[in-house]
Scaffold this motif. Sequence first.
Motif, mmCIF file in Angstrom:
data_model
loop_
_atom_site.group_PDB
_atom_site.id
_atom_site.type_symbol
_atom_site.label_atom_id
_atom_site.label_comp_id
_atom_site.label_asym_id
_atom_site.label_seq_id
_atom_site.Cartn_x
_atom_site.Cartn_y
_atom_site.Cartn_z
ATOM 1 N N VAL A 165 47.135 6.162 14.254
ATOM 2 C CA VAL A 165 47.846 5.688 14.869
ATOM 3 C C VAL A 165 49.483 5.482 14.744
ATOM 4 O O VAL A 165 50.370 5.325 15.233
ATOM 5 C CB VAL A 165 47.268 5.575 16.646
ATOM 6 N N LEU A 166 49.107 4.433 13.380
ATOM 7 C CA LEU A 166 50.352 4.271 12.684
ATOM 8 C C LEU A 166 51.399 5.005 11.903
ATOM 9 O O LEU A 166 52.445 4.433 12.581
ATOM 10 C CB LEU A 166 49.298 2.730 11.574
ATOM 11 N N LEU B 136 51.028 7.713 13.121
ATOM 12 C CA LEU B 136 51.917 7.935 13.631
ATOM 13 C C LEU B 136 53.090 7.530 14.462
ATOM 14 O O LEU B 136 54.209 8.161 14.137
ATOM 15 C CB LEU B 136 51.140 8.729 15.266
ATOM 16 N N THR C 271 40.759 8.040 17.754
ATOM 17 C CA THR C 271 42.435 7.805 17.684
ATOM 18 C C THR C 271 43.280 9.049 16.704
ATOM 19 O O THR C 271 44.286 9.565 17.271
ATOM 20 C CB THR C 271 42.814 6.638 16.677
ATOM 21 N N MET D 74 57.331 -1.823 12.108
ATOM 22 C CA MET D 74 57.638 -1.908 11.775
ATOM 23 C C MET D 74 57.811 -1.489 10.482
ATOM 24 O O MET D 74 58.332 -1.464 9.340
ATOM 25 C CB MET D 74 56.093 -2.783 11.057
ATOM 26 N N THR E 190 46.254 4.785 22.853
ATOM 27 C CA THR E 190 46.057 3.421 21.220
ATOM 28 C C THR E 190 47.066 5.013 20.472
ATOM 29 O O THR E 190 47.128 4.335 19.937
ATOM 30 C CB THR E 190 44.651 4.634 20.752
ATOM 31 N N ALA E 191 47.255 5.847 21.488
ATOM 32 C CA ALA E 191 48.348 6.172 20.320
ATOM 33 C C ALA E 191 50.156 5.983 20.502
ATOM 34 O O ALA E 191 50.987 5.936 19.944
ATOM 35 C CB ALA E 191 48.633 8.010 20.998
ATOM 36 N N GLU F 66 44.877 -1.912 18.667
ATOM 37 C CA GLU F 66 46.290 -1.646 18.733
ATOM 38 C C GLU F 66 46.897 -2.889 19.197
ATOM 39 O O GLU F 66 47.567 -3.748 18.147
ATOM 40 C CB GLU F 66 46.746 -0.681 19.157
ATOM 41 N N VAL G 9 52.857 -0.141 16.837
ATOM 42 C CA VAL G 9 53.310 -0.585 15.983
ATOM 43 C C VAL G 9 53.973 0.103 14.950
ATOM 44 O O VAL G 9 54.553 -0.803 14.141
ATOM 45 C CB VAL G 9 51.455 -1.456 15.887
ATOM 46 N N GLY G 10 53.463 1.191 14.348
ATOM 47 C CA GLY G 10 53.424 1.206 13.471
ATOM 48 C C GLY G 10 55.536 1.630 13.581
ATOM 49 O O GLY G 10 55.943 1.568 12.152
ATOM 50 N N SER G 11 56.230 2.384 14.597
ATOM 51 C CA SER G 11 57.464 2.022 14.168
ATOM 52 C C SER G 11 58.191 0.810 13.980
ATOM 53 O O SER G 11 59.417 1.232 13.846
ATOM 54 C CB SER G 11 58.518 3.153 15.233
ATOM 55 N N ALA H 251 46.164 10.405 17.803
ATOM 56 C CA ALA H 251 47.502 11.034 16.837
ATOM 57 C C ALA H 251 47.748 12.422 16.375
ATOM 58 O O ALA H 251 49.052 12.514 15.958
ATOM 59 C CB ALA H 251 47.034 10.325 15.705
ATOM 60 N N ALA I 67 50.335 2.893 21.565
ATOM 61 C CA ALA I 67 50.268 1.144 21.355
ATOM 62 C C ALA I 67 50.217 1.490 19.707
ATOM 63 O O ALA I 67 51.117 1.203 19.160
ATOM 64 C CB ALA I 67 48.901 0.892 21.676
ATOM 65 N N GLY I 68 49.235 1.942 19.214
ATOM 66 C CA GLY I 68 49.425 2.636 18.043
ATOM 67 C C GLY I 68 50.889 3.342 16.853
ATOM 68 O O GLY I 68 51.275 2.460 16.304
ATOM 69 N N ALA I 69 51.679 4.248 17.701
ATOM 70 C CA ALA I 69 52.963 4.574 17.372
ATOM 71 C C ALA I 69 53.915 3.138 18.147
ATOM 72 O O ALA I 69 55.139 2.995 16.702
ATOM 73 C CB ALA I 69 53.487 5.563 18.271
#
Lengths: 320, 324
Positions: B118-119, B121, B149, A70, A59-60, A91, A66-68, B153, A62-64
Amino acid sequence: MKNITYVQAINEALAEELERDEKVFIIGESIQQGAFGVTAGLVKRFGTDRIMDTPISETAIAGAAVGSAMTGYRPVADFMFADFMYIAFDEILSKAAKWRFMHEGTQSIPAVFMAAMGGYLGLGAEHSQAPVSYYMHTPGIKIAIPSTPYDAKGLMKTAIRDNNAVVFLYHKALLGLAGQIPEEEYLVPLGKADIKRQGDDVTLVATGIQVHYALTVADQLKDKINIEVIDPRSLEPLDIDTIIKSVEKTGRAIVVDEDISRCGVACEIAMQIVERAFDFLDAPVQRIAAKNYPIPPGAMERFVLPQVDQIAAAVKAVMG
Amino acid sequence: MKLEKEHLIKFYSLMVRSRKLDTLLIEALNSGRMAGFYHAGQGEEGVGVGACTFNMRDDDYLYPHHRGHAISFNLARGISPKGWVCRHFDKNPGEVEGPRPEERGIFGISGTIGGGFVLSLGWGLTAKKNKKGQVTLSFFGDGASGRGTLHEAMNLASVWKLPIVWVCENNQFGQFVPIKDAFAREDIADLAAGYNMPSAVVDGQDVIAVHEAIEAAVQRARSGDGPSLIECKTCRMRAHAEGVPDVNHTQMRSEEDKAPWRKRDPIILLKEKLLAQGIVKEEELTRIEQEAEKEVADLDQFQAQCPVMLPKDASILDDFLYAK
């Protein structure tokens, strides 16, 4: 032209895009070494800030990504096995696929989610899946599945440059497949099917390793039946027009898909054929897909995964 | 920074405006003139306002949370509440003056609780890669501490020394479940030790204390020393969402439990301090309250005359779906 393997082709695409755009980076567990070789050697060239090893934290990862994505980067998130992407579905299917939509087009998520998919290596239920239908079912995410070294390189480069989230699934039973690619740079667009073999009698639609099984059948039956093999290469966007045009010519269609049959990719493509080309059909559309079981380990996997003889039988059935 | 009178008045004004906007939506939803969800945030304004008003640069990143639908965060970052009000009434405000939320590093809120870890992160990673001294402030409720999460994170943020300040707004309830029945320790801030990062527990009712704790953590992050975890203790004063029962498991929460928190409401607490120390006259605060009252009434009138948010046809959805 030069000779290259499928895995080298992906590696070359990653290296070229890393070189071309400093905003591109790769993130995933053990990717500096790599489990399948697609990222081999990249850390030496691009350093640990751009080829980022992570702990086992899907999840980290995938989330990282998505966050980076955007906030101005173009991450390629690697999940090793496509089966492991399930862990990060919030994510991938909700954040990557829906964030732009939820914010009315004011943001974009230029991220690639990459993994090795597929069976035929006897690796069992959680390391052999072709989880394609989940992505095709989810509006907002694109899906590229290369069947050749040429497509692998061209699709990966396009996926990285796309301003949207793209799932890139390469087949782990094709890693060593050799093929010709140009020396110079090229791209393969998403949403453009490739006719891998021309024919007039039956249209076979397939992706990934199924393309090769379809070509095998076409070769086996070539004296009696002219089979056209179409590889959509991306399932979203799907080049349905090329498929329909072929079916209008042949009057017969078989869709081959490695994912589970029930509610699968083959259902979707077959239905679109029925909706748009029913009057041209001389036989019911057939689907060959994984049977509705988890994938058994070892030799038993043949009971579930699509087989060449099943495709051949389907061709004979539609020919009557 | 030393907080001067103007800063304290800014805190007061932001908290009062947040409260009145929150109250508007509670009234509108409960009277049936607005549809959808509303997760009220009153009583918790000290956290977002204290943390975000003076500690952030325009290019920093901020993940707020769903309580008050992030109104205190938006106001603290200088974003007009016009879009926020209109959105809730499904109205199109047209062009809104001032920065858009994403121009102040607010990209949205995850529909899943804990999706923000995580976003954030990713934003922390961007901040580190950009090398411009940006920081990410990532807020979450006590309820989100149940998500895996958080672990993924916080662990990675610490391993990579990312400039992230994790802020837990502990209002003691995750929907109907009290945190004491959902978390094995008294303080969520204790998790920080497991990730080798500093932490602090602060009084979330005290906007000044929140400001100071976040200020120290932001400085640390900006100077490259990595993440911290700040837990702000506060209390949810209404139900999880308007229209659902305000229960502890299945039993109605008692007014007795809330009374001590009501007495230490962040707005009242600051007002008492400002008056006791002779920093402002009561009339000044009354004027701020009246101005906020008028602002909210005007916004309500404004949304009433705005058209429904309904483009001419559905083709606009294609632009929402994919970037060119």
